[in-house]
Scaffold this active site. Structure first.
Site, short mmCIF file in Angstrom:
data_model
loop_
_atom_site.label_atom_id
_atom_site.label_comp_id
_atom_site.label_asym_id
_atom_site.label_seq_id
_atom_site.Cartn_x
_atom_site.Cartn_y
_atom_site.Cartn_z
N LYS A 33 0.83 -1.20 0.00
CA LYS A 33 0.00 0.00 0.00
C LYS A 33 0.87 1.26 0.00
CE LYS A 33 -3.81 -0.42 2.51
NZ LYS A 33 -4.40 -0.62 3.85
N ARG A 103 -3.19 3.35 8.53
CA ARG A 103 -3.49 2.21 7.66
C ARG A 103 -2.34 1.21 7.67
NH1 ARG A 103 -4.60 4.90 1.94
NH2 ARG A 103 -5.87 3.03 1.64
N GLY A 112 -6.05 -10.50 8.88
CA GLY A 112 -5.44 -10.70 10.19
C GLY A 112 -4.67 -9.48 10.63
N MET A 114 -4.16 -5.37 11.24
CA MET A 114 -5.09 -4.42 11.84
C MET A 114 -5.83 -3.60 10.79
SD MET A 114 -4.48 -1.56 14.65
CE MET A 114 -4.70 -0.27 13.45
N ARG A 347 -3.48 -1.10 -6.70
CA ARG A 347 -2.69 -2.34 -6.71
C ARG A 347 -3.14 -3.16 -7.90
NH1 ARG A 347 -5.88 -4.67 -1.42
NH2 ARG A 347 -7.85 -3.85 -2.12
N HIS A 470 -2.87 -32.49 4.93
CA HIS A 470 -3.28 -33.75 4.30
C HIS A 470 -4.42 -33.50 3.33
CE1 HIS A 470 -5.57 -37.59 4.16
NE2 HIS A 470 -4.35 -38.10 4.07
N SER A 797 10.65 -43.00 -25.88
CA SER A 797 9.62 -42.22 -25.21
C SER A 797 9.62 -42.61 -23.73
CB SER A 797 8.26 -42.51 -25.84
OG SER A 797 7.24 -41.88 -25.10
N CYS A 865 5.65 -39.74 -22.51
CA CYS A 865 4.22 -40.04 -22.67
C CYS A 865 3.56 -40.35 -21.34
CB CYS A 865 4.02 -41.18 -23.65
SG CYS A 865 4.77 -42.72 -23.11
N TYR A 885 9.32 -33.66 -27.71
CA TYR A 885 7.93 -33.31 -27.44
C TYR A 885 7.53 -33.84 -26.07
CZ TYR A 885 7.03 -38.22 -28.30
OH TYR A 885 7.06 -39.58 -28.20
P1 ADP Z 1 -7.84 -1.92 3.48
O1 ADP Z 1 -6.45 -2.37 3.38
O2 ADP Z 1 -8.71 -2.78 4.34
O3 ADP Z 1 -8.44 -1.64 2.13
P2 ADP Z 1 -7.41 0.88 3.76
O4 ADP Z 1 -6.21 1.31 4.52
O5 ADP Z 1 -7.28 0.91 2.30
O6 ADP Z 1 -7.83 -0.55 4.27
O7 ADP Z 1 -8.61 1.77 4.23
C1 ADP Z 1 -9.92 1.45 3.95
C2 ADP Z 1 -10.67 2.66 3.46
O8 ADP Z 1 -10.58 3.70 4.36
C3 ADP Z 1 -10.11 3.23 2.19
O9 ADP Z 1 -10.59 2.56 1.05
C4 ADP Z 1 -10.64 4.64 2.23
O10 ADP Z 1 -11.94 4.67 1.73
C5 ADP Z 1 -10.64 4.95 3.72
N1 ADP Z 1 -9.48 5.76 4.02
C6 ADP Z 1 -8.28 5.39 4.45
N2 ADP Z 1 -7.46 6.44 4.61
C7 ADP Z 1 -8.19 7.52 4.26
C8 ADP Z 1 -7.91 8.92 4.20
N3 ADP Z 1 -6.71 9.41 4.52
N4 ADP Z 1 -8.89 9.72 3.77
C9 ADP Z 1 -10.09 9.23 3.45
N5 ADP Z 1 -10.42 7.96 3.50
C10 ADP Z 1 -9.48 7.10 3.89
MG MG Z 2 -7.87 -0.45 0.84
#
Ligand code: ADP
Ligand code: MG
Ligand code: MG
Length: 913
Positions: A33, A103, A112, A114, A347, A470, A797, A865, A885
């Protein structure tokens, strides 16, 4: 020594320099990100200012015992100052306060970790400033309650329900249908109550110091890397534990500032079909997660054109720019504040196999990528997608919308499966076999004792286990769709039911599992089989053909299989197993007679009767493969396989004898006596043919040497067919393959007899056809003496199934559902040598054979084969060994074409950024 823990979004050059220029390493340092936020900033795409604490900072924080090492917090504060001057706002200021989001984001996106916290920096004082600034009290209290709620649940781990219940209660009191109808005063009260919930659960007051909020959020992200959920996920998905996660701190943009504001997510192309238009959803006057949370009905992105035309036009331009830069379809998040567009994430987008193919082809046509890249972007496994039933994307989407998606887990074995839940292997088997039901077997995890149930089931679902569990190994082995590690699933054997949250699924209820995406649905989802004749796929495969050096042939026993193989692009038949033809009901009596008689004349008659059948089969193959080589293997299995099993015969005899007792001295009795006599005869013969180790017994070339009349008949049938068809004007290229040679003398003897017969037939028919005689290499001794062998073989073969069995001294049938899985789980073997060629052992034997054989005959045709011929990893080895082949089942021909191209392109290409 002070390290640089923090990179501003406009410092991507420095980050790149630090890691040595490699983009993958930049992503490793800043997280996916963060790296892309920085890259978008460099591209002058509007990104709200902010900075990234690196993954190294995370590791250092954790290593220091969950405290900031010297200088780290100071660097964060300094970066915050820079954001303040970039935005003209001040963090914690009562007049013009800066609010930020926190974020998380590691190198690979990972459940998993935050969740995001928005609106950090709000408190009772800064709130006043915001209200004055925006003149919108309702908006600001909405922001504030969100902060308390998100900070409470995400950072402090308070469950979401008390917050949700409070909002519902408030709505009911206000007689409001939606949140939108709640007033400033409502939100104000909600905020106060949220603070009480906070206190009740944490025994602490909600932190009103903005810096404390920031610090706690940052630390919570770092700590979440070592949280149980994250560790479990990494274990299951095979992600390294030392990567760490980055933290992104970013200026808040408000999509909820009125009807000229919005927030949304989009893909730059259609992720299920690959069609070239932007697809996405947005909400007017909303913030962040509202779109994905599914609380409000989202709008189709196309409508944004009407709602906010200027912002949409810019958005379209940015999508184009990002695609051009990343040279791939993008998955983006954006927010519009008072008509001004901001990008919050980009992404490479996830997509279906079908979409992957079309996008790769289209991007070549658009000049974005080369044909080589397009070919490399689609994996052979994705071609496999076109061959199996899948859930329709629309069906899945509406199932998700209607809330029937039950849970997600690891997608360990692709395909769609629908069935009734059965909680143990015996039940799964009896339902499937005796009652003809479709079953999904559900277990916490599976053991070797469960294999019979797994084989009978349509698909497999487990609540525990990872990619090498498994269940995963067995499922892939037998091509059963499977989802494992569905941790949300609680199986309750006592009540024969399972639960996900509040939803209860009883044994016998229908579920649908998607092994391609790792999803579990309630009920029966509709399946469809994608079309292998997809235009984009055909184009991509035609490019693959330009790059590959290996030929791709097919294993086919019948003309209709040969036709299909050819349609899929096969350039020859690498293996036609003649014995399959003997098993058909009108033919079996003849072959049995041939085996059982000691009288020369009777044997001759039996073979005479079989000849026309074989001739017809071969003629059909030659016609289908006009102009292409057809390798026909002479009879291979031990003869007892054509006779009834002694055990069954004894049963029948007992039966007959009982009936005879009751019917003695009648006409029926006479008849029964005759039947008994002939059955007893058959039993004696069958017992005399019994071998302790039939796999290593009288089979392959050994049969031809023992009963030369049999193989001579086959060769006569081949050449009569070839001559007849050649006279029709078909270009025939028969190649006769002698199986299971271990010593050159076997070949010498057989070939002498057989070639003489071939020549005789051609003379009788008055026409010559080109032909080859060759042998299979499936015994180590044959591989090691390939120089001798090639004196009598124009082609070799590799029968890698038998070659693997004889090299390892393992019987596949016995091992594969037994100790072999155990071996793989314990890491004694890296993978199943019957699925992927064992490079070091079997591969080395192949190399010796090719080298020695080609030293004698540089033009020696060398092929494979065995089933391995359709396995991408084994195809890479075949390419490296310089085989002529690979030959595989007709269905795998497209996969092999692509894999052969990948093998040829590998090393030639490095993905340039
Ligand atoms: P995830 O990885 O779960 O997608 P994000 O970090 O992308 O989490 O955040 C989820 C949403 O939060 C983003 O899609 C956006 O809509 C909102 N968000 C995050 N940061 C900002 C910001 N600085 N301003 C406005 N919206 C935000
Ligand atoms: Mg996002
Ligand atoms: Mg064999």
């Amino acid at each position: 020594m002070s390290s640089k823990w923090v990179y501003f979004f406009n410092e991507v050059d420095q980050a790149e320099k630090f890691v040595g220029g490699d983009w993958d390493a930049v992503r490793g340092l800043l997280g996916g990100k963060g790296a892309n936020l920085a890259e978008m900033t460099r591209l002058r795409v509007p990104v709200p200012p902010g900075f990234t604490l690196t993954t190294e900072a995370c590791n250092a924080y954790l290593a220091a015992g969950e405290t900031f090492p010297e200088g780290m917090w100071e660097q964060e504060l300094e970066a915050l100052k820079a954001v303040e001057s970039a935005t003209g706002k001040k963090f914690g200021d009562t007049k013009n306060p800066l609010l930020v989001s926190c974020r998380s984001g590691g190198k690979f996106s990972m459940p998993g970790m935050m969740d995001t916290v928005l609106n950090i920096g709000l408190n009772d004082d800064t709130l006043e400033g915001m209200i004055k600034l925006t003149g919108d009290e309702r908006f600001v209290y909405d922001l504030y309650r969100r902060l308390v709620q998100m900070f409470g649940s995400v950072v402090m781990g308070i469950p979401g329900e008390p917050f949700e219940e409070m909002i519902t209660e408030t709505r009911q009191k206000a007689k409001a249908k939606t949140d939108a109808e709640l007033t400033a005063d409502d939100w104000k009260k909600v905020t106060e109550k949220f603070k009480k919930i906070f206190k009740k659960h944490t025994n602490k007051d909600f932190p009103t110091d903005p810096y404390e909020q920031l610090k706690m959020s940052t630390e919570a992200v770092f700590k979440s890397w070592d949280g149980k959920r994250a560790i479990d996920y990494r274990n299951a998905a095979g992600i390294a534990h030392n990567l760490g996660t980055a933290v992104n701190i970013q200026t808040m943009i408000f999509g909820n500032m009125g009807n000229d504001s919005a927030t949304g997510v989009a893909m730059t192309r259609n992720a299920s079909t690959g069609e070239k238009h932007i697809e996405g959803d947005y909400l007017m006057n909303a913030q962040g997660e509202d779109v994905v949370a599914g609380i409000r009905l989202t709008k189709d992105i196309q409508e944004l054109k009407k709602d906010l035309p200027k912002a949409y036009a810019e958005f379209e331009q940015i999508c184009k720019k990002l695609e051009k830069h990343y040279r791939d379809m993008q998955d983006v998040e954006f927010t519009i504040e008072k008509s001004k567009l901001w990008m919050l994430q980009t992404r490479d987008g996830k997509r279906t196999a079908q979409s992957a193919v079309r996008i790769a082809v289209n991007m070549v046509e658009e000049g974005l990528i080369t044909k080589e890249e397009a070919v490399l972007r689609v994996s052979p496994e994705q071609v496999d997608f076109f061959l199996h039933p899948q859930f329709d994307t629309e069906t899945k989407k509406s199932a998700k919308n209607s809330g029937t998606m039950l849970a997600t887990g690891l997608n360990v074995s692709p395909g769609a499966a629908v069935g009734m839940v059965a909680f143990d292997a015996d039940l799964a088997e009896s339902w499937a076999k005796d009652e003809n039901k479709q079953v999904i077997m559900v277990r916490p995890e599976t053991k070797p004792d469960d294999v019979h149930g797994m084989l009978a089931a349509e698909g497999i679902l487990t609540s525990r286990g990872g990619r090498t569990s498994h269940a995963a190994l067995v499922a892939r082995q037998f091509g059963k769709p499977a989802v494992v590690g569905v941790s949300a699933l609680e199986i309750d054997f006592g009540n024969r039911q399972m639960k996900v949250g509040e939803v209860v699924v009883k044994e016998g209820d229908w579920i649908s599992i998607d092994g391609t995406d790792g999803e579990v649905y309630l009920g029966q989802l509709e399946t469809m089989v994608p079309d292998i004749k997809d235009l984009w796929l055909l184009k991509l495969l035609s490019w693959a053909d330009e790059f590959r050096r290996l030929g791709v042939w097919a294993n086919a026993d019948y003309p209709k299989d040969a036709e299909r193989a050819r349609e899929y692009g096969a350039e020859g038949i690498g293996l036609c197993r003649t014995e399959h033809m003997f098993f058909e009901s009108e033919r079996l009596p003849h072959i049995q007679k041939m085996i059982l008689t000691d009288v020369q004349a009777e044997r001759h008659d039996a073979l005479e009767a079989l000849l026309p059948y074989q001739r017809e089969d071969f003629a059909g193959l030659f016609r289908a493969m006009d102009g292409l080589p057809v390798i026909i293997r002479l009879i291979d299995p031990p003869l007892h396989e054509f006779l009834p099993a002694p055990f069954d015969l004894m049963h029948e005899l007992t039966d007959l004898k009982l009936r005879l007792q009751q019917a003695s001295n009648t006409a029926e009795g006479d008849d029964l006596s005759k039947q008994i006599e002939s059955k007893e005869n058959l039993l004696k013969q069958a017992e005399s043919l019994h071998e302790t180790n039939p796999m290593l017994g009288l089979r392959g070339v050994r049969l031809g040497i023992t009963i030369p009349e049999l193989t001579t008949m086959q060769v006569r049938a081949i050449f009569e067919a070839a001559c007849i068809v050649a006279k029709e004007g078909v270009d025939v290229k028969p190649e006769v393959m002698i199986p299971l040679t271990s010593h050159v003398n076997e070949l010498k003897v057989q070939r002498g007899v057989l070639e003489a017969e071939a020549k005789k037939v051609m003379q009788e028919q008055g026409i010559e056809v080109d032909y080859k005689f060759g042998t299979m290499i499936e015994i180590p001794r044959a591989a090691l003496t390939a120089d001798q062998i090639t004196e009598y073989a124009e082609f070799i073969s590799f029968g890698t199934n038998d070659l693997t069995q004889t090299t390892y001294g393992i019987s596949r049938d016995d091992a594969e559902s037994g100790f072999l899985i155990d071996y793989i789980q314990k890491g004694i073997l890296p993978n199943n040598p019957f699925a992927t060629i064992d490079r070091d052992g079997v591969g080395q034997l192949m190399q010796i054979a090719v080298t020695k054989g080609r030293a004698k005959n540089p033009d020696l045709e060398c092929g494979i084969c065995g089933e391995h011929g359709g396995d991408p990893e084994s195809i890479l080895l075949c390419h490296e060994l310089g085989l002529t082949y690979v030959s595989c089942s007709p269905f795998r021909v497209p996969i092999a074409r692509l894999a052969a191209a990948h093998a040829a392109l590998q090393g030639r290409m490095t993905k340039d950024q």
